[in-house]
Design an enzyme around this catalytic site. Sequence first.
Site, PDB file in Angstrom:
ATOM      1  N   HIS A  59       2.089   4.635  -7.405  1.00 14.85           N
ATOM      2  CA  HIS A  59       0.676   5.048  -7.424  1.00 14.85           C
ATOM      3  C   HIS A  59       0.007   4.694  -6.095  1.00 14.85           C
ATOM      4  CE1 HIS A  59      -3.403   4.816  -9.810  1.00 14.85           C
ATOM      5  NE2 HIS A  59      -3.530   5.453  -8.646  1.00 14.85           N
ATOM      6  N   HIS A  61      -2.566   6.544  -2.739  1.00  6.92           N
ATOM      7  CA  HIS A  61      -3.385   7.666  -2.239  1.00  6.92           C
ATOM      8  C   HIS A  61      -3.264   7.651  -0.715  1.00  6.92           C
ATOM      9  CE1 HIS A  61      -5.632   8.069  -6.130  1.00  6.92           C
ATOM     10  NE2 HIS A  61      -5.305   6.796  -6.213  1.00  6.92           N
ATOM     11  N   PHE A  62      -2.587   8.642  -0.159  1.00 13.75           N
ATOM     12  CA  PHE A  62      -2.386   8.669   1.293  1.00 13.75           C
ATOM     13  C   PHE A  62      -3.274   9.701   2.003  1.00 13.75           C
ATOM     14  CE2 PHE A  62       2.034   6.438   1.278  1.00 13.75           C
ATOM     15  CZ  PHE A  62       1.412   5.220   1.133  1.00 13.75           C
ATOM     16  N   ARG A  63      -4.117  10.387   1.268  1.00 12.21           N
ATOM     17  CA  ARG A  63      -5.285  11.090   1.836  1.00 12.21           C
ATOM     18  C   ARG A  63      -4.994  12.327   2.662  1.00 12.21           C
ATOM     19  NH1 ARG A  63      -8.245   8.526  -1.769  1.00 12.21           N
ATOM     20  NH2 ARG A  63      -8.889   6.428  -1.217  1.00 12.21           N
ATOM     21  N   ASN A  93      -5.585  13.607  -5.491  1.00 12.18           N
ATOM     22  CA  ASN A  93      -7.000  13.772  -5.141  1.00 12.18           C
ATOM     23  C   ASN A  93      -7.214  13.812  -3.628  1.00 12.18           C
ATOM     24  OD1 ASN A  93      -6.324  11.041  -5.059  1.00 12.18           O
ATOM     25  ND2 ASN A  93      -8.381  10.344  -5.542  1.00 12.18           N
ATOM     26  N   HIS A 175      -5.545   8.249 -15.582  1.00 10.56           N
ATOM     27  CA  HIS A 175      -6.605   7.315 -15.192  1.00 10.56           C
ATOM     28  C   HIS A 175      -7.527   7.250 -16.394  1.00 10.56           C
ATOM     29  CE1 HIS A 175      -9.627   5.627 -12.182  1.00 10.56           C
ATOM     30  NE2 HIS A 175     -10.254   5.664 -13.337  1.00 10.56           N
ATOM     31  N   HIS A 228      -3.074   1.733 -13.888  1.00 13.52           N
ATOM     32  CA  HIS A 228      -3.931   0.550 -13.704  1.00 13.52           C
ATOM     33  C   HIS A 228      -4.707   0.082 -14.942  1.00 13.52           C
ATOM     34  CE1 HIS A 228      -6.474   3.937 -13.005  1.00 13.52           C
ATOM     35  NE2 HIS A 228      -6.344   3.979 -11.701  1.00 13.52           N
ATOM     36  N   ASP A 300      -2.047   1.307  -6.398  1.00 10.07           N
ATOM     37  CA  ASP A 300      -3.226   2.158  -6.305  1.00 10.07           C
ATOM     38  C   ASP A 300      -3.820   2.062  -4.892  1.00 10.07           C
ATOM     39  OD1 ASP A 300      -5.203   3.952  -6.939  1.00 10.07           O
ATOM     40  OD2 ASP A 300      -6.364   2.569  -8.176  1.00 10.07           O
ATOM     41  N   HIS A 304     -10.187   3.379   2.255  1.00 16.33           N
ATOM     42  CA  HIS A 304     -11.411   4.001   2.774  1.00 16.33           C
ATOM     43  C   HIS A 304     -11.749   3.252   4.054  1.00 16.33           C
ATOM     44  CE1 HIS A 304     -12.176   6.180  -0.984  1.00 16.33           C
ATOM     45  NE2 HIS A 304     -11.886   5.060  -1.619  1.00 16.33           N
TER      46      HIS A 304
HETATM   47  O1  DOR Z   1     -10.779   2.975  -6.920  1.00 22.54           O
HETATM   48  C1  DOR Z   1     -10.237   4.076  -6.942  1.00 22.54           C
HETATM   49  N1  DOR Z   1      -9.976   4.747  -5.821  1.00 22.54           N
HETATM   50  N2  DOR Z   1      -9.908   4.603  -8.131  1.00 22.54           N
HETATM   51  C2  DOR Z   1      -9.484   5.878  -8.230  1.00 22.54           C
HETATM   52  O2  DOR Z   1      -9.289   6.331  -9.328  1.00 22.54           O
HETATM   53  C3  DOR Z   1      -9.321   6.723  -7.053  1.00 22.54           C
HETATM   54  C4  DOR Z   1      -9.146   5.898  -5.847  1.00 22.54           C
HETATM   55  C5  DOR Z   1      -9.346   6.705  -4.580  1.00 22.54           C
HETATM   56  O3  DOR Z   1      -8.685   7.736  -4.454  1.00 22.54           O
HETATM   57  O4  DOR Z   1     -10.120   6.298  -3.730  1.00 22.54           O
HETATM   58 ZN    ZN Z   2      -5.377   5.760  -8.000  1.00 22.02          ZN
END
Ligand code: DOR
Ligand code: ZN
Length: 434
Positions: A59, A61-63, A93, A175, A228, A300, A304
């Site tokens: 899990h 997120h590499f954006r 996402n 989620h 999570h 997770d 940012h």
């Molecule tokens: O804190 C989070 N950040 N929860 C999520 O479900 C998405 C993730 C994100 O992609 O920033």
């Molecule tokens: Zn996530």
Amino acid sequence: MTRLLLKGGTVVSPEGREAADVLIEDGKILRVAAGISDGVDETLDARGLHVLPGVLDPHVHFREPGFTQKEDLFTGSKACASGGVTSFFEMPNTRPATTTRALLAEKKALAAAKCLVNYNFFIGASKDNLEELDAVENVPGIKVFMGSSTGDLLVESADSLERIFAAGRRLIAVHAEDESVLEEAKSRFPSPSVLDHPRLRSVEAALSAVRRAAGLAIKYRRRLHLLHVTSTEEAAFLSENASPLISAEVTPQHLLLSWPEAYERLGTLAQVNPPVREARHAESLWKALREGVIQCIATDHAPHTLDEKKKPYPSSPSGMPGVETSLPLLLDQAAKGRCSVENVAAWMSENPARLFGAAGKGRVAPGFDADVVLVDLKKTRRVGEGGTQTKCGWSPFDGLPLTGWPVATIVGGQVVFREGDFDLTVRGREIVVQ
Ligand code: DOR
Ligand code: ZN
């Protein structure tokens, strides 16, 4: 084919540890035995080190595409390499969100060109892409956001959820925060501070969604993975409703941070969905992990930029990075006696590989892929010392001294990371999910 020998280390599996050499050929582990010396082209000195299966982080997120100011597949995978993470499953996402086979293929092509470690990608469920979800091939699963978080992938209506669970067979990763409970809480906190984050995203919201998802999984005999899990109440529910259809993960931040301390110290850097809660929850999550009620650890990793995070709450985005620190954080817990290094191999490699059916992953044993991390269990270093690889450039654990660090990371038999240096020519492969 060159043969690489990891010489003189201690090989760790969930069952125990043994002094053994590891012979690697053609991207696979060929032999694990003491005293191997024949037919070796290259030797890596593993004396004093422990040889663990590389971490599979299910899990992250590499954006990329869309938010590459935060991270991209190269920097995310480089952060993985430095953290001993040899494989990852990434979330949909991004922008555009990964909701079609064509977009998934584009992501996989980007990853093939850029990733230093092995990869695969979840496909995202939207309100109207059932056909795509049904037809997609070789993905770890379908991601469903039951509550809104970063991005606009949201499936909240009972009908849409029901349809997703009813159609097809692939694993569904949820989620679990109930959108209606989140919405109701917003009206009660007109001008919240970051300390209100766990009140705005309550245990009730999480538990309600877990109940709904579990009910649908049982009704449709569908494989469900709960992302999570954060609370005593969810852990109790999972313990009482154990089923081979249902698995769950926990993140290092939910095991190791707590409200209000983390929020007072870190402000919005502690803000994540679902939230970090009171210490009693972390205690329950450890217990659930030890008892197998929760089977694996995922970061997770949700980077940012600091500028984004510094916006005043609640405009600040939720999420924190994790792939560089997950293994050191858990090894440090092992050093403190809270778990064993064997537990770490189970929770971070073997179990995620088994739960998602990742072929050839999860063990240092003959026939398995040569995805390995050599760790120094005695090495103490502070998080962030010597820089970070994630593009966001920060960690909620910055400055924390940890004992137990990756020294070398091997992906498909190639040494991608060693003592702070990277071989940027190494490329990971698409993980086959069975
Ligand atoms: O804190 C989070 N950040 N929860 C999520 O479900 C998405 C993730 C994100 O992609 O920033
Ligand atoms: Zn996530």
